[in-house]
Design an enzyme around this catalytic site. Structure first.
Site, PDB file in Angstrom:
ATOM      1  N   ASN A  43       0.799  -1.050   0.162  1.00 53.07           N
ATOM      2  CA  ASN A  43      -0.160   0.010  -0.038  1.00 53.07           C
ATOM      3  C   ASN A  43       0.946   1.203   0.059  1.00 53.07           C
ATOM      4  OD1 ASN A  43       0.437  -0.955   2.564  1.00 53.07           O
ATOM      5  ND2 ASN A  43      -1.056   0.433   3.752  1.00 53.07           N
ATOM      6  N   GLU A  45       0.265   5.385   0.535  1.00 52.13           N
ATOM      7  CA  GLU A  45      -0.847   6.322   1.055  1.00 52.13           C
ATOM      8  C   GLU A  45      -0.259   7.566   0.651  1.00 52.13           C
ATOM      9  OE1 GLU A  45      -1.187   5.587   5.363  1.00 52.13           O
ATOM     10  OE2 GLU A  45      -2.261   3.724   5.199  1.00 52.13           O
ATOM     11  N   CYS A  54      -4.283   0.491  -2.527  1.00 53.63           N
ATOM     12  CA  CYS A  54      -3.861  -0.535  -1.653  1.00 53.63           C
ATOM     13  C   CYS A  54      -2.819  -1.604  -2.448  1.00 53.63           C
ATOM     14  CB  CYS A  54      -5.179  -1.442  -1.600  1.00 53.63           C
ATOM     15  SG  CYS A  54      -6.718  -0.677  -0.797  1.00 53.63           S
ATOM     16  N   GLU A  56      -3.126  -4.578  -3.023  1.00 51.92           N
ATOM     17  CA  GLU A  56      -3.542  -5.511  -4.435  1.00 51.92           C
ATOM     18  C   GLU A  56      -3.525  -4.891  -5.666  1.00 51.92           C
ATOM     19  OE1 GLU A  56      -4.807  -4.806  -1.168  1.00 51.92           O
ATOM     20  OE2 GLU A  56      -5.813  -6.523  -0.436  1.00 51.92           O
ATOM     21  N   CYS A  89      -9.996  -4.912   0.481  1.00 52.52           N
ATOM     22  CA  CYS A  89     -11.404  -3.925   0.492  1.00 52.52           C
ATOM     23  C   CYS A  89     -12.138  -4.190  -0.550  1.00 52.52           C
ATOM     24  CB  CYS A  89     -10.782  -2.617   0.489  1.00 52.52           C
ATOM     25  SG  CYS A  89     -10.222  -1.696  -1.031  1.00 52.52           S
ATOM     26  N   CYS A  92     -10.730  -3.038  -4.053  1.00 52.02           N
ATOM     27  CA  CYS A  92      -9.814  -4.131  -4.524  1.00 52.02           C
ATOM     28  C   CYS A  92     -10.503  -5.424  -5.127  1.00 52.02           C
ATOM     29  CB  CYS A  92      -8.664  -4.327  -3.549  1.00 52.02           C
ATOM     30  SG  CYS A  92      -7.628  -3.190  -3.317  1.00 52.02           S
TER      31      CYS A  92
HETATM   32  N1  THU Z   1      -5.086  -1.731   2.542  1.00 52.55           N
HETATM   33  C1  THU Z   1      -4.522  -2.607   1.747  1.00 52.55           C
HETATM   34  O1  THU Z   1      -3.426  -2.079   1.177  1.00 52.55           O
HETATM   35  N2  THU Z   1      -5.170  -3.508   1.376  1.00 52.55           N
HETATM   36  C2  THU Z   1      -6.297  -4.231   2.169  1.00 52.55           C
HETATM   37  O2  THU Z   1      -6.650  -5.340   1.761  1.00 52.55           O
HETATM   38  C3  THU Z   1      -6.928  -3.506   3.191  1.00 52.55           C
HETATM   39  C4  THU Z   1      -6.232  -1.922   3.419  1.00 52.55           C
HETATM   40  C5  THU Z   1      -4.342  -0.467   3.172  1.00 52.55           C
HETATM   41  C6  THU Z   1      -5.087   0.827   2.562  1.00 52.55           C
HETATM   42  C7  THU Z   1      -4.533   2.045   3.559  1.00 52.55           C
HETATM   43  O3  THU Z   1      -2.946   2.386   3.335  1.00 52.55           O
HETATM   44  C8  THU Z   1      -4.283   1.086   4.661  1.00 52.55           C
HETATM   45  O4  THU Z   1      -4.435  -0.281   4.571  1.00 52.55           O
HETATM   46  C9  THU Z   1      -5.561   1.293   6.125  1.00 52.55           C
HETATM   47  O5  THU Z   1      -6.595   1.263   5.417  1.00 52.55           O
END
Ligand code: THU
Length: 132
Positions: A43, A45, A54, A56, A89, A92
């Protein structure tokens, strides 16, 4: 096929590259294509939060940008530091469906606990190009 442990290790390793200064929630993904190649993502941000990508989606978009064709993937491992394993999520799940179809998902945590699903279980009635 990549050994299950190797795919899981790749997801755990790339998780450490996560750029998550806001949530501190590090996620790694390792996506295996039909030729056995592994495409990783973490991920990433952003100060506006909403532009976060994310793990994925990073893995999928990296693979597509390297020339891997949509719907030629067979498994994805997703690693996070939670006792209840972290599933993808909603956004994704949509992208996974469109690019990977009913792919196998292996969720894993830092203790090595795993659960395996296929995407249809987590995303039972997807919208996709077949409706357009
Ligand atoms: N996140 C992911 O990268 N993948 C997931 O399956 C769930 C959430 C990340 C997004 C964000 O940077 C952090 O986790 C908190 O939501």
């Amino acid at each position: 096929m990549t050994a299950p442990d190797a795919l899981i290790s790749a997801a755990l390793d790339v998780r450490l590259n996560a750029f998550a200064p806001f949530s501190k929630f590090l996620v790694g993904a390792a996506l295996e294509d039909n030729d056995g190649r592994v495409h990783t993502g973490c991920n990433v941000e952003n100060a506006t939060y909403g532009l976060t990508l994310c793990a994925e989606r990073v893995a999928i978009f990296k693979a597509i940008s390297e020339g891997v064709k949509p719907r030629t993937f067979r498994r994805i491992a997703i690693a996070a530091d939670t006792d209840t394993l972290t599933p993808p999520c909603g956004a994704c799940r949509q992208i996974l469906w469109e690019f990977c179809g009913n792919i196998e998902l292996v969720l894993v945590n830092l203790a090595g606990k795993t659960e395996t699903y296929n995407l249809k279980e987590l995303f039972p009635k997807p919208f996709d190009v077949s409706y357009l």
